[in-house]
Design an enzyme around this catalytic site. Structure first.
Site, PDB file in Angstrom:
ATOM      1  N   ASP A  46       4.201   9.470  16.695  1.00  0.00           N
ATOM      2  CA  ASP A  46       3.767   9.170  15.328  1.00  0.00           C
ATOM      3  C   ASP A  46       3.894   7.667  15.075  1.00  0.00           C
ATOM      4  O   ASP A  46       4.993   7.121  15.145  1.00  0.00           O
ATOM      5  CB  ASP A  46       4.609   9.947  14.311  1.00  0.00           C
ATOM      6  CG  ASP A  46       4.097   9.711  12.901  1.00  0.00           C
ATOM      7  OD1 ASP A  46       3.133  10.392  12.515  1.00  0.00           O
ATOM      8  OD2 ASP A  46       4.638   8.825  12.207  1.00  0.00           O
ATOM      9  N   TYR A  51       3.984  -0.163  10.549  1.00  0.00           N
ATOM     10  CA  TYR A  51       5.302  -0.236  11.199  1.00  0.00           C
ATOM     11  C   TYR A  51       5.441  -1.510  12.039  1.00  0.00           C
ATOM     12  O   TYR A  51       6.527  -1.821  12.535  1.00  0.00           O
ATOM     13  CB  TYR A  51       5.557   0.996  12.088  1.00  0.00           C
ATOM     14  CG  TYR A  51       5.535   2.327  11.366  1.00  0.00           C
ATOM     15  CD1 TYR A  51       5.630   2.404   9.974  1.00  0.00           C
ATOM     16  CD2 TYR A  51       5.416   3.525  12.067  1.00  0.00           C
ATOM     17  CE1 TYR A  51       5.599   3.627   9.323  1.00  0.00           C
ATOM     18  CE2 TYR A  51       5.385   4.752  11.424  1.00  0.00           C
ATOM     19  CZ  TYR A  51       5.466   4.790  10.053  1.00  0.00           C
ATOM     20  OH  TYR A  51       5.434   6.008   9.413  1.00  0.00           O
ATOM     21  N   LYS A  80      -1.823   5.613  11.011  1.00  0.00           N
ATOM     22  CA  LYS A  80      -2.095   5.686   9.562  1.00  0.00           C
ATOM     23  C   LYS A  80      -2.787   4.430   9.057  1.00  0.00           C
ATOM     24  O   LYS A  80      -2.411   3.319   9.443  1.00  0.00           O
ATOM     25  CB  LYS A  80      -0.767   5.886   8.806  1.00  0.00           C
ATOM     26  CG  LYS A  80       0.065   7.015   9.377  1.00  0.00           C
ATOM     27  CD  LYS A  80       1.354   7.280   8.636  1.00  0.00           C
ATOM     28  CE  LYS A  80       2.217   8.233   9.456  1.00  0.00           C
ATOM     29  NZ  LYS A  80       3.112   7.571  10.415  1.00  0.00           N
ATOM     30  N   HIS A 113      -2.183   6.531   4.698  1.00  0.00           N
ATOM     31  CA  HIS A 113      -0.715   6.420   4.654  1.00  0.00           C
ATOM     32  C   HIS A 113      -0.146   6.722   3.261  1.00  0.00           C
ATOM     33  O   HIS A 113       0.893   7.388   3.131  1.00  0.00           O
ATOM     34  CB  HIS A 113      -0.310   5.009   5.110  1.00  0.00           C
ATOM     35  CG  HIS A 113       1.062   4.904   5.658  1.00  0.00           C
ATOM     36  ND1 HIS A 113       1.421   4.007   6.639  1.00  0.00           N
ATOM     37  CD2 HIS A 113       2.199   5.586   5.373  1.00  0.00           C
ATOM     38  CE1 HIS A 113       2.701   4.142   6.932  1.00  0.00           C
ATOM     39  NE2 HIS A 113       3.193   5.093   6.168  1.00  0.00           N
TER      40      HIS A 113
END
Ligand code: A2P
Length: 317
Positions: A46, A51, A80, A113
């Site tokens: 994931d 990130y 995302k 997201h």
């Protein structure tokens, strides 16, 4: 090697119910963590553009494919679309940036997201002149139409959403030609999400549980915040099964039929978290854990509380 159960999405695609999370994994740690995870048997990773570590995740994936440990087809990679790419003409650009970072030709699953849009195509966390989060009024329904297009083009096999509330999902479904396969939401014993999970089930949308361990490493944690994994009530259940608190709260999600994506960069924990296939929680223990709910949301995205599309600010679920 343990075989992870798969669940079937509403579009027929099967997906491993368990994966490795990468939110908060530092770029310098995540390559090794993902390599370890693949060696241990994880096949589902994931990720997210936001990130800021997708390049390093991609290095692990390329290395394990080059070593012959896995083929691309064996892996299930989720990412995302970040909030600054919601404008329909930016969706493919956002997806392609992720593909380039990860070194992949396609994703298995791509999610919006958050339902709210931020000022486009500049800083990932844009602020206006007075230092407040800079919003965009792009409607998530329009973003979704562009998500459908990238799916039809084969850039991702499935599409879904994250952090959407019931009202937003209903509105999306009224306007969608491809329904979302999953809603990825915060879910753990302090925020069990009973109403939203039941609603999603009724619409054939699988829940993906993020922060299943309560994210003790969230950057805004305060020293006296309750720690899920240190909760004596969880510890007591764990002792009964001769398992760790982490294993119990992870199995709790899996037994609820939720895709579960714990993050760790520690090999022994990556291994421990994967070792949950040899026991079953009794229904009364699942029910007991359900009673630990205390509306303990840890990811409120408070910087955007005044946004018209913020999912958690009104009295709804
Ligand atoms: P680390 O990455 O240093 O191993 P969440 O998935 O809910 O966001 O939680 C991630 C956090 O939980 C990280 O701080 C991670 O630490 C920690 N963690 C992951 N697995 C375990 C485990 N089995 N026992 C204790 N802490 C864990």
């Amino acid at each position: 090697m343990a075989k992870v159960p798969t669940i079937k999405f509403n579009n027929g695609q099967s997906y491993p119910i368990f994966g490795i999370g990468t939110w908060k994994s530092k770029p310098g740690e995540v390559t090794q963590a993902v390599k370890d995870a693949i060696d241990i048997g994880y096949r589902h990773i994931d990720c997210a553009y936001a990130y800021c570590n997708e390049k390093e995740v991609g290095e692990a994936i390329s290395a394990k494919i080059a070593e012959g440990v896995v083929k691309r087809d064996d892996l299930y990679v989720t990412s995302k679309l970040w909030n600054t790419f919601h404008r329909p003409d930016l969706v493919e650009k956002g997806l392609k940036a992720t593909l380039s970072n990860l070194g992949l030709k396609y994703l298995d699953l791509y999610l919006i997201h958050w339902p709210f849009a931020l000022k486009e195509d500049g800083d990932m966390f844009p602020v206006d002149a007075d230092g407040k989060t800079a919003y965009s009024d792009v409607d998530y329904v329009d973003t979704w139409k562009a998500m459908e297009e990238v799916c039809k083009k084969g850039l991702t096999k499935s599409i879904g959403i994250s952090n959407f509330n019931k009202r937003q999902i209903e509105r999306l479904l009224e306007n969608a030609t491809i329904p979302p396969v999953t809603n990825q939401i915060e879910c753990h014993p302090y925020l069990t999400q009973m109403k939203l999970t039941q609603f999603c089930k009724s619409k054939n949308i699988i829940i993906t549980a993020y922060s299943p361990l309560g994210s003790p490493d969230r950057p805004w944690a305060k020293p006296d915040d309750p720690q899920l994994l240190d909760d004596p009530k969880i510890k007591k259940i764990a002792d009964k099964y001769n398992k760790t608190p982490a294993q119990v709260v992870l199995k709790y999600q899996v037994q609820r039929g939720h895709i579960t994506i714990p993050k760790s960069v520690t090999k022994s924990r990556i291994k421990q978290n994967f070792d949950i296939w040899d026991f079953q929680l009794a229904p009364e223990d699942i029910q007991l854990i359900n009673t630990f709910d205390c509306n303990g949301r840890i990811c409120p995205y408070a910087d955007a509380f005044t946004h018209k599309d913020h999912p958690f600010t009104k009295d709804e679920y």
